[in-house]
Design a protein around this motif. Structure first.
Motif, short mmCIF file in Angstrom:
data_model
loop_
_atom_site.label_atom_id
_atom_site.label_comp_id
_atom_site.label_asym_id
_atom_site.label_seq_id
_atom_site.Cartn_x
_atom_site.Cartn_y
_atom_site.Cartn_z
N VAL A 50 152.13 106.76 16.03
CA VAL A 50 151.83 108.13 15.64
C VAL A 50 152.82 109.09 16.30
N GLY A 51 153.32 110.05 15.50
CA GLY A 51 154.18 111.11 16.03
C GLY A 51 155.57 111.05 15.44
N GLY A 52 156.27 112.20 15.50
CA GLY A 52 157.62 112.29 14.96
C GLY A 52 158.60 111.39 15.71
N PHE A 53 159.75 111.15 15.05
CA PHE A 53 160.78 110.29 15.65
C PHE A 53 161.85 111.11 16.35
N GLY A 54 161.87 112.42 16.08
CA GLY A 54 162.93 113.26 16.62
C GLY A 54 164.09 113.40 15.64
N GLY A 55 163.76 113.79 14.40
CA GLY A 55 164.81 114.03 13.40
C GLY A 55 165.45 112.75 12.90
N PRO A 56 166.48 112.89 12.03
CA PRO A 56 167.12 111.71 11.44
C PRO A 56 167.77 110.81 12.50
N GLU A 57 168.32 111.43 13.57
CA GLU A 57 168.96 110.61 14.62
C GLU A 57 167.91 109.78 15.34
N GLY A 58 166.77 110.41 15.63
CA GLY A 58 165.68 109.70 16.31
C GLY A 58 165.16 108.55 15.46
N LEU A 59 165.04 108.80 14.16
CA LEU A 59 164.55 107.72 13.28
C LEU A 59 165.58 106.60 13.18
N ALA A 60 166.86 106.97 13.11
CA ALA A 60 167.91 105.93 13.05
C ALA A 60 167.87 105.07 14.33
N ALA A 61 167.70 105.72 15.47
CA ALA A 61 167.64 104.97 16.73
C ALA A 61 166.41 104.06 16.75
N TYR A 62 165.30 104.55 16.20
CA TYR A 62 164.07 103.75 16.13
C TYR A 62 164.28 102.51 15.24
N LEU A 63 164.93 102.71 14.09
CA LEU A 63 165.16 101.59 13.16
C LEU A 63 165.99 100.50 13.85
N ASP A 64 166.98 100.93 14.62
CA ASP A 64 167.82 99.97 15.36
C ASP A 64 167.01 99.27 16.45
N ALA A 65 166.33 100.07 17.26
CA ALA A 65 165.62 99.52 18.41
C ALA A 65 164.52 98.55 17.98
N GLU A 66 163.85 98.86 16.86
CA GLU A 66 162.74 98.00 16.40
C GLU A 66 163.21 96.93 15.42
N ARG A 67 164.52 96.88 15.18
CA ARG A 67 165.12 95.90 14.26
C ARG A 67 164.38 95.90 12.90
N ILE A 68 164.21 97.11 12.36
CA ILE A 68 163.52 97.25 11.07
C ILE A 68 164.44 96.77 9.94
N ASP A 69 163.89 95.90 9.06
CA ASP A 69 164.68 95.35 7.95
C ASP A 69 164.63 96.22 6.71
N ALA A 70 163.51 96.93 6.51
CA ALA A 70 163.36 97.74 5.29
C ALA A 70 162.33 98.84 5.55
N PRO A 77 154.53 113.81 -1.50
CA PRO A 77 155.69 114.42 -2.18
C PRO A 77 156.11 115.77 -1.59
N PHE A 78 155.19 116.45 -0.88
CA PHE A 78 155.56 117.75 -0.28
C PHE A 78 156.03 117.59 1.17
N ALA A 79 156.05 116.37 1.69
CA ALA A 79 156.54 116.14 3.05
C ALA A 79 158.06 115.93 2.97
N ALA A 80 158.77 117.01 2.69
CA ALA A 80 160.20 116.90 2.35
C ALA A 80 161.08 116.56 3.55
N HIS A 81 160.67 117.01 4.76
CA HIS A 81 161.53 116.77 5.93
C HIS A 81 161.62 115.29 6.26
N ILE A 82 160.47 114.64 6.35
CA ILE A 82 160.50 113.23 6.75
C ILE A 82 161.21 112.39 5.68
N SER A 83 161.07 112.76 4.40
CA SER A 83 161.76 111.98 3.36
C SER A 83 163.27 112.15 3.46
#
Ligand code: NAP
Length: 251
Positions: A50-70, A77-83
């Protein structure tokens, strides 16, 4: 066997349905991410964060750290920032991304719609004559309606909205959808609703309020969607599952 590490960006019924579907799939290790907007979210059948990732950079770092495949972006549809953040982060990390979306609602011949671009425009569209207005656009931006104090507002939200006290004449209904057509008809008749304000969220789950308004001849102020996310969009759970399967790691 290598499991596919799947991040589901959630906060919607679609995300919950996907989480239920992948929970029993041994080949998929899913994680459901919520913004933290709802105080007491429905229990999830997969691990959740739960909680924000810290913008696109934070999400990118999370994807790397958690080794997310997809990533499946199943946000509203109105949550435009996270998309937008998901599109940027997945591009930066070369992570496959799909949007699990909802087709927008299309106006039908008997609908009495006034389409607007923003909540502020929705407030103006209500006009000067006092009316009973049903607000279903979410807990945010309620304070905008303080500008039109001539109306009585019936507000439906999951949690007590922080901005509700900005309204001088309101009734708060705390409830979590989906709501059936008979429920929506009964509520609109009981409360004497004259106008409904809604976002064009789309999909089946919250469509009964549109059908009820049509049946009762109630005017609907519909807030148009923000621009669609920059990623392939699928509207069907089976299609999303097929997309996920196509990204399974090689054995
Ligand atoms: P938003 O404006 O797009 O997002 C604001 C920030 O909240 C994002 O930048 C992100 O913070 C964080 N965030 C949003 N969704 C997240 C998620 N699933 N997991 C982790 N962080 C998330 O979104 P919003 O309109 O405030 O909506 C918030 C949540 O409520 C969304 O998840 C959405 O699916 C759900 N929801 C929204 C609506 C609506 O009408 N907007 C309706 C129903 C449900 P960082 O930048 O720090 O990562």
């Amino acid at each position: 066997m290598a499991r596919l590490r799947l991040l589901i960006l959630g906060g919607t019924l679609e995300a919950s349905a996907l989480a239920r579907r992948v929970a029993d799939e041994h080949a998929i290790a899913a994680l459901l991410s919520l913004a933290g907007a709802t105080a007491d979210p429905a229990p999830a059948p997969v691990p959740q964060r739960v909680g924000g990732f810290g913008g696109p950079e934070g999400l990118a770092a999370y994807l790397d750290a958690e080794r997310i495949d997809a990533v499946v972006d199943a946000t509203h549809p109105f949550a435009a920032h996270i998309s937008a953040n998901a599109a940027a982060a997945c591009r930066a990390t070369d992570t496959p991304l799909v949007v699990f979306g909802r087709p927008p609602w299309i106006r039908e011949p008997d609908d009495r719609w006034v389409e607007v671009a923003t909540i502020d425009e929705a407030v103006s569209a209500l006009g000067a004559t006092p009316e009973t207005v049903f607000l279903t656009q979410g807990r945010l931006q309620l304070a905008a309606f303080a500008r039109a104090p001539q109306h009585r507002y019936v507000v439906r939200a999951i949690d007590q909205p922080a901005e509700i006290d900005a309204l001088s004449d309101f009734k708060l209904i705390l409830a979590r959808g989906p709501f059936s057509l008979p429920d929506e008809l009964a509520l609109m008749q009981r409360e004497g609703i004259e106008t409904l304000v809604t976002k064009n969220s789309g999909g089946r789950a919250t469509y009964p309020k549109i059908e009820a308004a049509r049946a009762l001849g109630i005017e609907v102020v519909v807030v148009r969607r923000p621009p669609a996310p920059e990623a392939e969009t699928l509207y069907d759970l089976d299609a999303v599952m097929a997309w996920i399967d196509s990204h399974a790691p090689a054995p």
